[in-house]
Design a protein around this motif. Structure first.
Motif, mmCIF file in Angstrom:
data_model
loop_
_atom_site.group_PDB
_atom_site.id
_atom_site.type_symbol
_atom_site.label_atom_id
_atom_site.label_comp_id
_atom_site.label_asym_id
_atom_site.label_seq_id
_atom_site.Cartn_x
_atom_site.Cartn_y
_atom_site.Cartn_z
ATOM 1 N N LEU A 1 -17.725 -1.074 -14.404
ATOM 2 C CA LEU A 1 -16.816 -0.714 -15.076
ATOM 3 C C LEU A 1 -17.161 -0.406 -16.553
ATOM 4 C CD1 LEU A 1 -13.496 -2.359 -13.436
ATOM 5 C CD2 LEU A 1 -14.338 -0.144 -13.181
ATOM 6 N N LEU A 2 -18.004 -1.194 -16.912
ATOM 7 C CA LEU A 2 -18.492 -1.250 -18.216
ATOM 8 C C LEU A 2 -19.615 -0.119 -18.405
ATOM 9 C CD1 LEU A 2 -18.769 -5.006 -19.091
ATOM 10 C CD2 LEU A 2 -17.183 -3.618 -20.038
ATOM 11 N N ASP A 3 -20.187 0.174 -17.339
ATOM 12 C CA ASP A 3 -21.075 1.142 -17.175
ATOM 13 C C ASP A 3 -20.760 2.610 -17.145
ATOM 14 O OD1 ASP A 3 -23.867 2.317 -17.313
ATOM 15 O OD2 ASP A 3 -23.909 2.254 -15.020
ATOM 16 N N GLU A 4 -19.739 2.731 -16.416
ATOM 17 C CA GLU A 4 -18.962 3.952 -15.972
ATOM 18 C C GLU A 4 -17.832 4.368 -16.997
ATOM 19 O OE1 GLU A 4 -19.972 6.243 -14.101
ATOM 20 O OE2 GLU A 4 -21.397 4.975 -12.935
ATOM 21 N N ALA B 1 -14.041 -7.430 -23.077
ATOM 22 C CA ALA B 1 -15.150 -6.172 -22.858
ATOM 23 C C ALA B 1 -14.882 -5.003 -22.488
ATOM 24 C CB ALA B 1 -16.103 -7.090 -21.806
ATOM 25 N N LEU B 2 -13.701 -5.184 -21.873
ATOM 26 C CA LEU B 2 -13.155 -3.415 -21.421
ATOM 27 C C LEU B 2 -12.779 -2.714 -22.525
ATOM 28 C CD1 LEU B 2 -11.746 -4.317 -17.918
ATOM 29 C CD2 LEU B 2 -13.692 -2.765 -18.283
ATOM 30 N N ARG B 3 -12.126 -3.476 -23.388
ATOM 31 C CA ARG B 3 -11.510 -3.004 -24.738
ATOM 32 C C ARG B 3 -12.661 -2.560 -25.480
ATOM 33 N NH1 ARG B 3 -5.935 -3.603 -25.950
ATOM 34 N NH2 ARG B 3 -6.883 -3.458 -28.283
ATOM 35 N N ALA B 4 -13.607 -3.348 -25.804
ATOM 36 C CA ALA B 4 -14.735 -2.883 -26.492
ATOM 37 C C ALA B 4 -15.494 -1.693 -26.095
ATOM 38 C CB ALA B 4 -15.738 -4.168 -26.584
ATOM 39 N N ALA B 5 -15.315 -1.564 -24.446
ATOM 40 C CA ALA B 5 -15.989 -0.131 -24.193
ATOM 41 C C ALA B 5 -15.141 1.188 -24.052
ATOM 42 C CB ALA B 5 -16.389 -0.420 -22.622
ATOM 43 N N GLY B 6 -13.834 0.679 -24.957
ATOM 44 C CA GLY B 6 -12.978 1.960 -25.224
ATOM 45 C C GLY B 6 -12.191 2.317 -23.975
ATOM 46 N N VAL B 7 -11.791 1.467 -22.856
ATOM 47 C CA VAL B 7 -11.020 1.648 -21.731
ATOM 48 C C VAL B 7 -9.639 1.111 -22.122
ATOM 49 C CG1 VAL B 7 -10.681 0.890 -19.382
ATOM 50 C CG2 VAL B 7 -12.832 1.102 -20.307
ATOM 51 N N VAL B 8 -8.648 2.164 -21.794
ATOM 52 C CA VAL B 8 -7.260 1.731 -22.047
ATOM 53 C C VAL B 8 -6.917 0.742 -20.730
ATOM 54 C CG1 VAL B 8 -5.013 2.752 -21.953
ATOM 55 C CG2 VAL B 8 -6.751 3.995 -23.000
#
Length: 351
Positions: A121-124, A143-150
């Motif tokens: 998920l962090l990669d994609e 980590a997901l928030r930092a990757a810009g994921v809603v």
């Protein structure tokens, strides 16, 4: 339309539920291309399977889509319970010329401990990731928030909704008791408040400071408009999309959904080990005589459920399938996903 949805790039407040085992990349892409939020469920596949599904959605659309993961408590094996459950199901296996599995296994891993899936998920970086059955650890959320994921998460009562908001999740999915598929309750062993979609949506919309997405029993434009009137920013529909040609529902599932039996759904834990709403069938009949604490842990119990369904299906009997469906099932329509979204949008305008 709510500004939050506009920031996601949606044209309509319509979210296709991420039904693991039913939603496909083709369906998700079609819904997103039609202006809604298409979704895939990757809770029941491994990390690389999740990656392949994400890549397949991206091949079909350049618009936002949702990826759902399961945050259930990891299963605890109990050889005695598992053997007892297999013994209970043995006559049904024999009826279809099959033997039950020698042993049951945890057929997929919870996102709570699946580092490989988190890495994918962090990669994609899919636009939206949602959590079901609970919440992952704060470091995974960050980590997901930092990757810009809603981020979205399911709640079935106010306490769960408050936990979702406190964790910094962007929006909460209010899953009413009418909803098809697995209940998103955080604690399988706790009493379920069984709040309906109307009460739960209104409660969360009034009590929380995050956007609320209504889910459960919503099948048409009128249901979406009603959800918005309760304070939701969008509606999530699952059962409405099962009969679409892009779904992976088998012929027996489709026939049951579009037939006279669609009016009877049952909440049962017998199929998978966790409560889920299903069309009444042979497996739900077994569940009527089973106490939930007699079942193996989820998803160990599902290993038996899938094996029994496969054995019966090989003879043409579909009545042991996980035919998840909400109480609005009699309103299901067999339309291509994009056409269904267009129909829903038109119905919303006509209300």
């Amino acid at each position: 339309m709510d500004p939050w949805l506009r920031r996601l790039g949606l044209e309509a407040p319509i979210i296709q539920a991420p039904m693991a085992g039913v939603s496909t990349p083709e369906m998700a892409a079609a819904v997103s291309n039609a202006g809604g939020l298409g979704s895939i469920g990757v809770g029941a596949v491994d990390a690389e399977g999740a990656r392949r599904m994400i890549v397949a959605v991206r091949a079909g659309t350049n618009r936002p889509f949702q990826v759902n993961v399961f945050c259930h408590r990891p299963a605890v094996a109990d050889a005695a319970r598992e053997a007892s459950w297999l013994a209970r199901l043995t006559p049904d296996f024999v009826r279809y010329g099959a033997e039950p599995p020698a042993r049951l296994t945890e057929i997929y891993q919870s996102f709570l401990t699946d580092d490989a899936k988190l890495a994918v998920l962090l990669d994609e970086r899919p636009p939206v990731v949602s959590f079901h059955f609970g919440l992952p650890s704060p470091d995974r959320i960050q980590a997901l928030r930092a990757a810009g994921v809603v981020l979205l998460a399911t709640a079935t009562n106010l306490e769960e909704g408050q936990a979702v908001a406190a964790a910094g999740i962007d929006a909460v999915v209010a899953q009413g008791y009418e909803a098809g598929g697995h209940r998103g309750v955080f604690d399988r062993d706790a009493d379920d408040e069984q709040l309906g979609t109307v009460a739960l949506t209104r409660l969360l919309a009034q009590k929380l400071d995050v956007p609320v997405i209504a889910a459960g029993g919503i099948m048409d434009g009128a249901g979406i408009v009603a959800s918005l009137a309760l304070g939701a920013v969008a509606a999530q529909l699952g059962t409405a999309f099962i009969a679409c040609p892009e779904s992976s529902a088998d012929a027996g599932y489709r026939a049951a959904l579009l037939g006279p039996g669609a009016g009877q759904t049952v909440m049962t834990a017998a199929i998978s080990g966790r409560p889920a709403r299903c069309l009444a069938n042979r497996f739900t009949a077994i569940g009527r005589s089973v106490e939930r604490w007699d079942l193996p842990d989820y998803p160990i119990a599902y290993d038996a459920g899938k094996a029994l369904h496969a054995a019966a299906k090989a003879t043409g009997e579909f009545g042991y399938g996980a035919q998840w469906a909400g109480q609005g099932a009699p309103l299901a329509r067999s339309l291509p996903a994009a056409e269904l979204v267009a129909r829903l949008r038109g119905e919303m305008k006509g209300v």
